[in-house]
Enzyme design. Structure first.
Site, PDB file in Angstrom:
ATOM      1  CB  VAL A  17      -0.938   0.015   1.218  1.00 16.42           C
ATOM      2  CG1 VAL A  17      -1.828   1.258   1.185  1.00 16.42           C
ATOM      3  CG2 VAL A  17      -1.790  -1.254   1.246  1.00 16.42           C
ATOM      4  CE  LYS A  18       4.156   5.115  -5.198  1.00 16.63           C
ATOM      5  NZ  LYS A  18       4.107   5.124  -6.676  1.00 16.63           N
ATOM      6  CB  ILE A  19       0.676   5.704   2.521  1.00 16.45           C
ATOM      7  CG1 ILE A  19      -0.124   4.399   2.578  1.00 16.45           C
ATOM      8  CG2 ILE A  19       0.032   6.786   3.371  1.00 16.45           C
ATOM      9  CD1 ILE A  19      -0.126   3.748   3.953  1.00 16.45           C
TER      10      ILE A  19
END
Length: 215
Positions: A82-84
């Site tokens: 998950v890229k945040i």
């Protein structure tokens, strides 16, 4: 060093896989929009092609929204990271997702202090941007060098450094010399790594000489 492909084009990813340079795949909302597919469809297609991490970026900015998207993305494939974005809300969400066994990458990092906080949050990856800093007359590679140095000083920081916004072969070479864990770039940039005018000239010379032998 690992090579990730920055693309949502499955054909490009297959080609990179054939070249042995698809250790993982990074995407962002812009690349997904260009693909004409939704994010879930891209993740599922890519997961059938490679075994490495597949980065899927959230669009929410608040902690609860990021968590909701992150938990949903994690259902699509065990390969999802998950890229945040590097914000306070993002760091809080990353900490909770990592505690639940979901890998995260903190993106849009433009300072060493952002990278340090991202690593302290427990993120699996910190993602400094090179080219975008160069665009505003800052030294993107200096940022990456500083991040690597910090992580060497403090081995308890287990995040991997993933250099993004990599735009040409010298970026990749310099990152390799610094000991960066991973770079991500378009396939076209990786293809430039093999190019050299002396190689082309050598091939041309050998072929001409071979034609003389054949006669």
């Amino acid at each position: 060093m690992k090579f990730f492909i920055d693309s949502a084009d499955v054909n490009e990813i297959r080609e990179a896989k054939d070249l042995g340079i698809a250790d993982g795949v990074t995407t962002n909302p812009t690349l997904i929009a260009k693909s004409g597919k939704d994010l879930k469809e891209v993740v599922e297609q890519v997961s059938a092609e490679i075994d490495g991490p597949i980065f899927a970026e959230v669009i929410s900015l608040d902690e609860q929204g990021i968590l909701k998207e992150g938990y949903e993305m994690a259902k699509w494939s065990d390969q999802v990271v998950v890229k945040i974005p590097a914000t306070i809300e993002g760091l809080k969400a990353a900490r909770k997702l990592e505690a639940d066994g979901i890998r995260t990458g903190i993106t849009l990092i433009f300072s060493p202090s952002q990278a340090l906080l991202a690593a302290k949050s427990g993120a699996s990856y910190v993602i400094p941007f090179v080219g975008r800093l160069d665009d505003v007359s800052s030294d993107g590679l200096e940022l990456v060098s500083q991040v690597v140095d910090i992580f060497v000083n403090y081995p308890e920081l287990e995040s991997e450094v993933l250099a993004a916004s990599v735009r040409h072969p010298m970026h990749i070479l310099d990152c390799a010399l610094m000991g960066v864990d991973i770079v991500t770039a378009p396939l076209s940039v990786y293809k430039q790594l093999i190019k050299h005018p002396l190689t082309d000239a050598g091939i041309e010379r050998f072929l001409k000489d071979w034609e003389k032998v054949k006669k």
